[in-house]
Design a protein around this motif. Structure first.
Motif, PDB file in Angstrom:
ATOM      1  N   ASP A 124       0.822  -1.214   0.000  1.00 61.51           N
ATOM      2  CA  ASP A 124       0.000   0.000   0.000  1.00 61.51           C
ATOM      3  C   ASP A 124       0.852   1.258   0.000  1.00 61.51           C
ATOM      4  O   ASP A 124       0.476   2.278  -0.590  1.00 61.51           O
ATOM      5  CB  ASP A 124      -0.896   0.047   1.254  1.00 61.51           C
ATOM      6  CG  ASP A 124      -2.005  -0.981   1.237  1.00 61.51           C
ATOM      7  OD1 ASP A 124      -2.339  -1.497   0.150  1.00 61.51           O
ATOM      8  OD2 ASP A 124      -2.539  -1.283   2.325  1.00 61.51           O
ATOM      9  N   THR A 125       1.983   1.205   0.693  1.00 55.48           N
ATOM     10  CA  THR A 125       2.740   2.420   1.006  1.00 55.48           C
ATOM     11  C   THR A 125       4.071   2.526   0.269  1.00 55.48           C
ATOM     12  O   THR A 125       4.855   3.423   0.563  1.00 55.48           O
ATOM     13  CB  THR A 125       2.994   2.493   2.524  1.00 55.48           C
ATOM     14  OG1 THR A 125       3.650   1.292   2.964  1.00 55.48           O
ATOM     15  CG2 THR A 125       1.676   2.646   3.283  1.00 55.48           C
ATOM     16  N   HIS A 126       4.351   1.595  -0.652  1.00 56.18           N
ATOM     17  CA  HIS A 126       5.583   1.633  -1.424  1.00 56.18           C
ATOM     18  C   HIS A 126       5.274   1.364  -2.891  1.00 56.18           C
ATOM     19  O   HIS A 126       4.270   0.716  -3.211  1.00 56.18           O
ATOM     20  CB  HIS A 126       6.580   0.573  -0.940  1.00 56.18           C
ATOM     21  CG  HIS A 126       7.095   0.782   0.453  1.00 56.18           C
ATOM     22  ND1 HIS A 126       6.339   0.522   1.581  1.00 56.18           N
ATOM     23  CD2 HIS A 126       8.307   1.210   0.910  1.00 56.18           C
ATOM     24  CE1 HIS A 126       7.050   0.783   2.668  1.00 56.18           C
ATOM     25  NE2 HIS A 126       8.248   1.203   2.292  1.00 56.18           N
ATOM     26  N   ASP A 127       6.156   1.842  -3.753  1.00 53.87           N
ATOM     27  CA  ASP A 127       6.058   1.395  -5.134  1.00 53.87           C
ATOM     28  C   ASP A 127       6.594  -0.027  -5.232  1.00 53.87           C
ATOM     29  O   ASP A 127       7.004  -0.620  -4.227  1.00 53.87           O
ATOM     30  CB  ASP A 127       6.803   2.357  -6.078  1.00 53.87           C
ATOM     31  CG  ASP A 127       8.298   2.460  -5.761  1.00 53.87           C
ATOM     32  OD1 ASP A 127       8.840   1.571  -5.087  1.00 53.87           O
ATOM     33  OD2 ASP A 127       8.917   3.449  -6.205  1.00 53.87           O
ATOM     34  N   ALA A 128       6.596  -0.598  -6.430  1.00 50.24           N
ATOM     35  CA  ALA A 128       6.931  -2.014  -6.579  1.00 50.24           C
ATOM     36  C   ALA A 128       8.339  -2.329  -6.077  1.00 50.24           C
ATOM     37  O   ALA A 128       8.545  -3.276  -5.309  1.00 50.24           O
ATOM     38  CB  ALA A 128       6.776  -2.440  -8.039  1.00 50.24           C
ATOM     39  N   LEU A 129       9.323  -1.554  -6.495  1.00 49.65           N
ATOM     40  CA  LEU A 129      10.697  -1.823  -6.078  1.00 49.65           C
ATOM     41  C   LEU A 129      10.885  -1.527  -4.597  1.00 49.65           C
ATOM     42  O   LEU A 129      11.589  -2.250  -3.883  1.00 49.65           O
ATOM     43  CB  LEU A 129      11.677  -0.996  -6.910  1.00 49.65           C
ATOM     44  CG  LEU A 129      13.170  -1.265  -6.644  1.00 49.65           C
ATOM     45  CD1 LEU A 129      13.507  -2.742  -6.833  1.00 49.65           C
ATOM     46  CD2 LEU A 129      14.039  -0.400  -7.551  1.00 49.65           C
ATOM     47  N   GLY A 130      10.236  -0.481  -4.113  1.00 53.22           N
ATOM     48  CA  GLY A 130      10.307  -0.169  -2.685  1.00 53.22           C
ATOM     49  C   GLY A 130       9.720  -1.284  -1.838  1.00 53.22           C
ATOM     50  O   GLY A 130      10.225  -1.585  -0.748  1.00 53.22           O
ATOM     51  N   ALA A 131       8.639  -1.928  -2.346  1.00 55.40           N
ATOM     52  CA  ALA A 131       8.047  -3.053  -1.618  1.00 55.40           C
ATOM     53  C   ALA A 131       9.015  -4.221  -1.533  1.00 55.40           C
ATOM     54  O   ALA A 131       9.106  -4.894  -0.502  1.00 55.40           O
ATOM     55  CB  ALA A 131       6.751  -3.486  -2.303  1.00 55.40           C
ATOM     56  N   VAL A 132       9.753  -4.466  -2.622  1.00 51.37           N
ATOM     57  CA  VAL A 132      10.745  -5.544  -2.615  1.00 51.37           C
ATOM     58  C   VAL A 132      11.778  -5.303  -1.522  1.00 51.37           C
ATOM     59  O   VAL A 132      12.103  -6.190  -0.731  1.00 51.37           O
ATOM     60  CB  VAL A 132      11.432  -5.652  -3.990  1.00 51.37           C
ATOM     61  CG1 VAL A 132      12.615  -6.605  -3.926  1.00 51.37           C
ATOM     62  CG2 VAL A 132      10.439  -6.108  -5.047  1.00 51.37           C
ATOM     63  N   ARG A 133      12.306  -4.090  -1.483  1.00 54.15           N
ATOM     64  CA  ARG A 133      13.340  -3.772  -0.490  1.00 54.15           C
ATOM     65  C   ARG A 133      12.799  -3.869   0.926  1.00 54.15           C
ATOM     66  O   ARG A 133      13.440  -4.433   1.819  1.00 54.15           O
ATOM     67  CB  ARG A 133      13.882  -2.375  -0.757  1.00 54.15           C
ATOM     68  CG  ARG A 133      14.631  -2.247  -2.080  1.00 54.15           C
ATOM     69  CD  ARG A 133      14.892  -0.799  -2.398  1.00 54.15           C
ATOM     70  NE  ARG A 133      15.604  -0.638  -3.662  1.00 54.15           N
ATOM     71  CZ  ARG A 133      15.666   0.503  -4.339  1.00 54.15           C
ATOM     72  NH1 ARG A 133      15.064   1.590  -3.876  1.00 54.15           N
ATOM     73  NH2 ARG A 133      16.331   0.552  -5.476  1.00 54.15           N
ATOM     74  N   ALA A 134      11.602  -3.309   1.141  1.00 54.69           N
ATOM     75  CA  ALA A 134      11.026  -3.324   2.484  1.00 54.69           C
ATOM     76  C   ALA A 134      10.755  -4.751   2.957  1.00 54.69           C
ATOM     77  O   ALA A 134      11.054  -5.109   4.108  1.00 54.69           O
ATOM     78  CB  ALA A 134       9.737  -2.507   2.509  1.00 54.69           C
ATOM     79  N   LEU A 135      10.193  -5.588   2.079  1.00 47.30           N
ATOM     80  CA  LEU A 135       9.893  -6.959   2.469  1.00 47.30           C
ATOM     81  C   LEU A 135      11.156  -7.778   2.686  1.00 47.30           C
ATOM     82  O   LEU A 135      11.173  -8.719   3.494  1.00 47.30           O
ATOM     83  CB  LEU A 135       8.994  -7.618   1.421  1.00 47.30           C
ATOM     84  CG  LEU A 135       7.556  -7.107   1.408  1.00 47.30           C
ATOM     85  CD1 LEU A 135       6.784  -7.684   0.232  1.00 47.30           C
ATOM     86  CD2 LEU A 135       6.849  -7.425   2.714  1.00 47.30           C
ATOM     87  N   LEU A 271      20.713  -6.831  -3.215  1.00 46.02           N
ATOM     88  CA  LEU A 271      20.678  -7.248  -4.616  1.00 46.02           C
ATOM     89  C   LEU A 271      19.537  -6.581  -5.370  1.00 46.02           C
ATOM     90  O   LEU A 271      19.658  -6.296  -6.567  1.00 46.02           O
ATOM     91  CB  LEU A 271      20.535  -8.771  -4.705  1.00 46.02           C
ATOM     92  CG  LEU A 271      21.776  -9.605  -4.388  1.00 46.02           C
ATOM     93  CD1 LEU A 271      21.430 -11.087  -4.398  1.00 46.02           C
ATOM     94  CD2 LEU A 271      22.888  -9.315  -5.395  1.00 46.02           C
ATOM     95  N   SER A 272      18.417  -6.350  -4.677  1.00 43.07           N
ATOM     96  CA  SER A 272      17.281  -5.730  -5.348  1.00 43.07           C
ATOM     97  C   SER A 272      17.594  -4.319  -5.808  1.00 43.07           C
ATOM     98  O   SER A 272      16.926  -3.785  -6.698  1.00 43.07           O
ATOM     99  CB  SER A 272      16.066  -5.706  -4.410  1.00 43.07           C
ATOM    100  OG  SER A 272      16.294  -4.857  -3.293  1.00 43.07           O
ATOM    101  N   SER A 273      18.616  -3.711  -5.217  1.00 42.91           N
ATOM    102  CA  SER A 273      19.034  -2.374  -5.647  1.00 42.91           C
ATOM    103  C   SER A 273      20.137  -2.437  -6.695  1.00 42.91           C
ATOM    104  O   SER A 273      20.301  -1.497  -7.470  1.00 42.91           O
ATOM    105  CB  SER A 273      19.541  -1.564  -4.438  1.00 42.91           C
ATOM    106  OG  SER A 273      18.549  -1.442  -3.451  1.00 42.91           O
ATOM    107  N   GLY A 274      20.886  -3.545  -6.728  1.00 37.36           N
ATOM    108  CA  GLY A 274      22.041  -3.616  -7.605  1.00 37.36           C
ATOM    109  C   GLY A 274      21.788  -4.266  -8.940  1.00 37.36           C
ATOM    110  O   GLY A 274      22.322  -3.848  -9.967  1.00 37.36           O
ATOM    111  N   ILE A 275      20.985  -5.351  -8.940  1.00 36.19           N
ATOM    112  CA  ILE A 275      20.668  -6.037 -10.195  1.00 36.19           C
ATOM    113  C   ILE A 275      19.157  -6.193 -10.270  1.00 36.19           C
ATOM    114  O   ILE A 275      18.450  -5.887  -9.327  1.00 36.19           O
ATOM    115  CB  ILE A 275      21.349  -7.417 -10.274  1.00 36.19           C
ATOM    116  CG1 ILE A 275      20.818  -8.341  -9.174  1.00 36.19           C
ATOM    117  CG2 ILE A 275      22.865  -7.279 -10.175  1.00 36.19           C
ATOM    118  CD1 ILE A 275      21.337  -9.761  -9.260  1.00 36.19           C
TER     119      ILE A 275
END
Length: 396
Positions: A124-135, A271-275
């Motif tokens: 709800d509170t993050h975009d798709a990539l932000g959700a990946v990092r948060a989770l 890794l979600s930020s690098g690749i």
């Protein structure tokens, strides 16, 4: 998404809420033998305390997800943890074993809101990539529960009796409920995740079950967990019969595997930020398959040894730390409009699938670990195959 950011709860709070479910399940494990003695049952019947909890999670997770899409994340989370707290007290004061099993089901029904609700709130509170990092970071924090839970359960069980572990669960449940009441805003409908109110639960389930991508991420998660459900079904016996190590040593060694999982989840966040996330999932899945096959080959050719067990298991645990949060992020990112329903359905399907591996492993084990090792290898390989279903669909 400025509105979503304003309503964004702390990841520490969501991590605590997510961790209570696995803690509630695993804290009782060191006390099962003492529980059997206290209630006058055999050790096999004591296992129902685990089975009842898993049953409660399997029923509660899709229900919690669908309700959170309908009436909101906050009321479902608060009601769920209040139920967990009350049911934990019910476990503590249960006069009979059947009453204790019933309270364990209710305890799990309440705890089921934790991971499901947290994933939906993150989306709800993050975009798709932000959700990946948060989770991924929440996944790393959840790895603490398998490390701390057995230690807390063993200490309390030895000093205050086996049912005292439910008192610890009640205290933690109360703390989480109060913290959520004070600091959790309602997030449903913020940002880009407005729910289609006219869509029925059955329509949502049909759409999700018919989605190749959703099922691919769900099966990756399920088969990854299946590796560990299979091993845990026989792990303590294997350590005792083949290595001469008791339950206490097994608990300590398995707790160390939790630290490897935390390292993997932390690596996944980076890794979600690098690749690309898809590449991270692919390499993690292939690494898990390789580790699973190595475990099976070692068990078949060399028999059971501590190094032959722990090195492949460490590889499986490291890759699970990467795969689990990234694949669960994929399920909610695929359908952010029904993130709660997607999270609940995915978690329930994964639990049923991975739990079946525990049952099969128990049937396969006849004194030889090799058949179970090959089952673990098959589960890891199936997880890699499930990645193919998600191809071309980045998680973030």
């Amino acid at each position: 998404m400025p509105d979503a950011e304003a309503a964004r709860p702390s990841l520490v709070l969501l991590s605590l809420a997510s961790s209570l479910s696995p803690f509630g399940m695993i804290v009782v494990v060191p006390t099962l033998a003492a529980m059997a003695a206290a209630f006058g049952i055999d050790n096999g019947e004591a296992q129902y305390l685990i089975a009842a909890y898993l049953f409660g999670l399997g029923v509660g997770q899709p229900l919690a997800g669908a309700l959170s899409d309908r009436i909101g994340r906050r009321p479902v989370m608060l009601a769920g943890f209040a139920l967990f707290t009350l049911a934990s007290l019910g476990c503590l004061f249960s006069p009979t074993y059947p009453a204790l099993v019933l309270m364990r089901i209710l305890q799990a029904l309440g705890a089921s809101v934790g991971t499901v609700g947290s994933r939906a709130i993150v989306r709800d509170t993050h975009d798709a990539l932000g959700a990946v990092r948060a989770l991924a970071w929440i996944g790393a924090a959840m790895g603490v529960a398998p490390v701390v839970g057995p230690a807390v359960g063993g200490l309390l069980g030895a000093s205050a009796g086996p049912t005292s572990v439910f008192g610890a669960s009640a205290v933690l449940g109360f703390v989480v409920t109060i913290a959520l009441g004070m600091h959790l805003p309602e997030t449903r409908g913020t940002g880009a995740t407005t729910r289609r109110q006219t869509t029925s639960w059955l329509v949502s389930y049909r759409e999700l079950l018919g989605s190749r991508v959703f099922m691919g991420y769900t099966l990756m998660y399920a088969f990854t967990q299946g590796c560990f459900f299979a091993f845990l079904a026989v792990g303590a016996i294997v350590f005792q019969e083949h290595l001469g190590l008791g339950q206490q040593q097994f608990g300590l060694i398995w707790s160390s595997m939790g630290l490897v999982y935390i390292a993997g989840a932390t690596m996944g966040a980076r890794l979600s930020s690098g690749i690309s996330v898809s590449k991270a999932l692919r390499w993690a899945a292939l690494g898990a398959a390789a580790a699973g096959i190595a475990l099976a080959l070692a068990a078949s050719a060399l028999g059971v040894s501590l190094a032959g067990l722990m090195l492949p298991l460490a590889g499986l645990m490291l890759t699970a730390g990467i795969t689990t949060p990234l694949s669960t992020a994929g399920t909610v990112n695929h359908r952010p409009d029904i993130a709660g329903t997607a999270s609940g359905l995915s978690s329930s399907l994964a639990l049923v699938t991975s739990g079946s591996f525990s049952i099969i492993a128990g049937q396969l084990y006849d004194g030889s670990f090799a058949p179970v090792a090959w089952m673990i290898a098959a589960s890891a390989t199936l997880s890699a195959c499930a990645w193919w279903m998600t191809r071309g669909q980045p998680v973030g």
